[in-house]
Design a protein around this motif. Structure first.
Motif, short mmCIF file in Angstrom:
data_model
loop_
_atom_site.label_atom_id
_atom_site.label_comp_id
_atom_site.label_asym_id
_atom_site.label_seq_id
_atom_site.Cartn_x
_atom_site.Cartn_y
_atom_site.Cartn_z
N HIS A 203 0.53 5.14 1.77
CA HIS A 203 -0.25 5.79 2.82
C HIS A 203 -1.15 6.84 2.16
CE1 HIS A 203 2.88 4.60 6.07
NE2 HIS A 203 2.08 3.61 5.75
N TYR B 183 9.98 -0.56 9.98
CA TYR B 183 9.78 -2.01 10.08
C TYR B 183 10.99 -2.63 10.77
CZ TYR B 183 5.73 -2.20 6.97
OH TYR B 183 4.48 -2.06 6.42
N GLU C 277 7.29 5.12 7.78
CA GLU C 277 7.03 3.91 8.58
C GLU C 277 8.34 3.24 8.89
OE1 GLU C 277 3.71 1.81 7.15
OE2 GLU C 277 3.95 0.10 8.50
N HIS D 30 0.83 -1.21 0.00
CA HIS D 30 0.00 0.00 0.00
C HIS D 30 0.86 1.25 0.00
CE1 HIS D 30 0.85 -0.93 4.28
NE2 HIS D 30 1.07 0.38 4.36
N HIS E 28 4.85 0.36 0.00
CA HIS E 28 5.67 -0.72 0.52
C HIS E 28 4.89 -2.01 0.64
CE1 HIS E 28 4.18 2.18 3.42
NE2 HIS E 28 3.87 1.18 4.20
N HIS F 207 -4.51 4.01 4.73
CA HIS F 207 -3.97 3.05 3.77
C HIS F 207 -4.63 3.22 2.41
CE1 HIS F 207 -2.66 1.11 7.51
NE2 HIS F 207 -1.71 0.59 6.78
ZN ZN Z 1 2.39 1.39 5.65
#
Ligand code: ZN
Length: 193
Positions: free
Chosen positions: A89, A98, A96, A87, A135, A157
């Protein structure tokens, strides 16, 4: 005012609770996402689990941070590794983080203009997805690929752009090694086509 809260991550079962939303995606939820439509259709008979996401019940408001875990199972559709839908944003200018907890995978990231970057992730590695980069998580290993993610809670999203145009590059099994290949069906989200 929200009171401080906590979540517990079960690091064997890979569950997060309490007060989480749980999303489950099976092969049949991924129609149109994989290149090999015949392989996808064949897998739909058993309809295996591709990935799960647990997200904390945080208000989707400015100032808050949303967090959770993503669990991508090992497997392939044809030559293409199991992956999340991916997706952008809705608020494109939001980032983001991770953090990999288990397994071996990649973040495939893409701008609306179609520039692609990948970051390999294994336990201990942290990936930063800057603003504007869509991403997706891809599991290239033999065990579950688990990441902890955190992003601005009001980011929202946008799945539709990826569903319509895909990613410009696919991560395929190139004889035991992950290899990027151009996606023949890719359509750019913005700019000249
Ligand atoms: Zn995301």
């Amino acid at each position: 005012m929200l009171m401080p809260l906590f979540s517990e991550i079960d690091q064997k079962a890979w569950r997060m609770g309490p007060h989480t939303t749980h999303v489950v995606r099976r092969i049949s939820d991924m129609r149109g996402m994989y290149q090999d439509e015949q392989a996808q259709a064949a897998l739909e008979r058993e309809d295996p689990l591709v990935y799960e996401v647990f997200t904390a019940a945080i208000p989707q408001e400015e100032g808050h941070l949303m967090y959770g875990i993503s669990i991508v199972n090992p497997g392939k559709v044809g030559d293409e590794f199991y992956m999340t839908k991916g997706h952008f944003h809705q608020k494109l200018e939001t980032a983001e983080v991770y953090y990999c907890l288990q397994g071996h995978g990649y973040l495939v990231m893409q701008t609306p203009e179609g520039q692609v970057k990948t970051t390999a992730l294994s336990p201990g590695l942290v990936a930063y997805v800057p603003p504007r980069w869509g991403h997706r998580s891809v599991n290239v290993g033999a065990e579950r690929f688990v990441t902890f993610f955190i992003f601005p809670a009001d980011a929202g999203h946008d799945y539709a752009t990826i569903e319509a145009g895909g990613f410009a590059q696919l991560l395929l099994d190139g004889g035991g090694k992950p290899a990027l290949a151009p996606n023949p069906r890719y359509r750019r989200a913005h700019g000249p086509r």
